[in-house]
Design an enzyme around this catalytic site. Structure first.
Site, short mmCIF file in Angstrom:
data_model
loop_
_atom_site.label_atom_id
_atom_site.label_comp_id
_atom_site.label_asym_id
_atom_site.label_seq_id
_atom_site.Cartn_x
_atom_site.Cartn_y
_atom_site.Cartn_z
N ARG A 104 39.75 12.94 33.24
CA ARG A 104 38.71 12.92 34.39
C ARG A 104 39.54 11.51 35.39
O ARG A 104 38.44 11.33 36.64
CB ARG A 104 37.26 12.46 33.89
CG ARG A 104 36.92 12.25 35.12
CD ARG A 104 35.33 12.55 34.53
NE ARG A 104 34.84 12.46 33.01
CZ ARG A 104 34.27 10.60 32.84
NH1 ARG A 104 33.78 10.29 33.87
NH2 ARG A 104 34.10 10.95 31.66
N TYR B 3 33.32 15.69 62.87
CA TYR B 3 33.30 17.58 62.23
C TYR B 3 31.60 17.45 61.80
O TYR B 3 31.25 16.93 61.41
CB TYR B 3 33.81 17.33 61.03
CG TYR B 3 33.94 18.58 60.21
CD1 TYR B 3 34.61 19.94 60.61
CD2 TYR B 3 33.41 18.54 58.49
CE1 TYR B 3 33.94 21.30 59.69
CE2 TYR B 3 33.44 19.40 57.55
CZ TYR B 3 33.85 20.64 58.71
OH TYR B 3 33.56 22.13 57.45
N LYS C 207 44.70 20.41 54.45
CA LYS C 207 45.39 20.76 56.59
C LYS C 207 46.88 20.36 56.43
O LYS C 207 47.15 21.02 55.49
CB LYS C 207 44.02 19.91 57.87
CG LYS C 207 42.86 20.28 56.70
CD LYS C 207 42.84 21.41 57.39
CE LYS C 207 40.74 21.94 57.69
NZ LYS C 207 40.14 21.17 56.24
#
Length: 411
Positions: A72, A125, A223
């Site tokens: 983590r 967005y 992306k």
């Protein structure tokens, strides 16, 4: 409050102080004693300690020296990816997240408190805008003001002594609008405000916001950085030590929203071909933008590589390329847009972008459907606006597929 200091160099000088990104993308730091030429996948959740040091603290664990404690906090595969991301954007520290949304949320949570003022681009967005409105404004009491950030004067007019953060995307989704990062950073510096830029659409290959005065950059690595539509992730890169300290605490200690090792590997693998992919994306997008710009069924094309784009000059100055996403408005109504999209065969009807395959979507019915019709109208998102993420297929096949869509309108 995070102080903002701009280097006394011109925009072009700051942008040209860069190594070759094609080399950076391939030159992966593997963090492996075995000498792997690709980043190995480390799946261990915890790591053996050499001994018990009662004076050891988390701050003493340095992944840069090959020291790890718990995944983590840091993982060798994720750490290798983060080193690549920092190098690509010219930053000092990078953090890989489970999604682009997680990167944005952690950035804002790290930098503002209830009562602080945030100036945000009104053309964000849709998911990011909802986050700013619902989570930060309505639930956490942050004063969020949306402005047309294509105009740096509008940003300046919205600034107040309580402004802690200016948040923009450039280019935007789906109208491909641009913000002058250099000018906005100068405005924010007068108020000691932090500037965050979502650089997903351009990728580091075509734009480096930190070199233009931004304090932090975020990406949906899903992306272009990954580029193969097979890994969801996000990233935050900064060259500000205080921003890094705040983000690191919230990601690793408070929220735990880090990227998994296998996804880290996939994104690192994708980055190796970033340069060749982005070049092909741009070449194909420019060819299709020019084709669509002259088509009788198309009313408007939004692509910064076209001289008709209202911010074409800014794109030439601020970016090293025009990107692989364009949008265009069909003549007709939503039924015509639906008929056009459903006739396509090579281009896939799907949300997301930045993969090697070409994708098309109708924002009014898909990504921006949660916005009210009035909100969409205000942003210029018509019922026939189609966003096209141009892939790396042969451009003649893509052009033929668009012709197939136009033919369906005439049948």
């Amino acid at each position: 409050m995070i102080a903002k200091v701009l280097a006394p160099a011109s925009r072009r000088e700051r942008m040209t102080r860069r190594p070759h990104l094609d080399t950076i993308a391939v030159d992966t730091e593997t963090t492996s004693a075995a000498g792997d030429v690709t980043l190995p996948i480390h799946l261990s959740s915890t790591y053996e300690l050499a001994g018990l040091d009662t004076d050891l603290s988390l701050e003493d664990i340095n992944p840069g020296d090959g020291e790890f404690l718990y995944s983590r906090l840091s993982n060798p595969t994720r750490h290798g990816l983060e080193q690549e991301l920092a190098a690509l954007e010219g930053g000092e520290r990078a953090y890989a997240f489970s999604s682009g949304t997680a990167a944005v949320a952690t950035a804002v949570l790290s930098l503002v408190e209830p009562g602080d003022h945030v100036v945000a681009f009104d053309d964000l967005y849709a998911g990011t805008r909802r986050m700013f409105e619902t989570l930060f404004r309505d639930q956490l009491g942050v004063d969020v003001e949306f402005v047309d950030a294509t105009d740096a004067d509008a940003v300046a007019a919205a600034m107040t002594p309580a402004t802690e953060l200016v948040w923009v995307e450039t280019p935007t989704n789906p109208r491909i609008k641009l913000c002058d990062i250099d000018a906005i950073a100068a405005v924010a510096a007068d108020y000691d405000a932090t500037v965050g830029v979502d650089n997903t659409f351009a990728s580091p290959y075509f734009q480096q916001p930190l070199s233009l005065g931004a304090d932090l950059v975020v990406h949906s690595t899903t992306k272009y950085l990954n580029g193969h539509s097979d890994a969801v992730g996000g990233a935050l890169i900064t060259d500000d030590p205080e921003v890094a300290e705040r983000v690191e605490f919230r990601q690793q200690i408070a929220l735990g929203n880090m990227l998994a090792p296998f996804d880290s590997y996939l994104i690192s693998r994708g980055i190796k071909t970033l340069g060749v992919r982005m070049t092909r994306h741009e070449n194909n997008a420019m060819a299709l933008a020019q084709y669509l710009d002259d088509h009788e069924h198309v009313e408007t094309v939004h692509y910064p590589g076209l001289e008709s784009h209202p911010q074409h000059d800014l794109a030439r100055e601020q970016m090293q390329g025009f990107g692989g996403v364009l949008s265009f408005e069909l003549a007709g109504d939503m039924a015509d847009a639906k008929q056009f999209l459903e006739a396509l065969e090579t281009v896939t009807l799907a949300v997301s972008l930045g993969g090697v395959e070409s994708l098309a979507e109708l924002p009014a019915a898909m990504t921006h459907e949660p916005l009210s019709p009035a909100a969409r109208d205000e942003l210029g998102i018509s019922d026939t606006l189609i966003r096209l993420s141009v892939g790396i297929e042969d451009v003649e096949d893509l052009r033929a597929d668009l012709e197939r869509g136009f033919a369906a309108l005439e049948s």
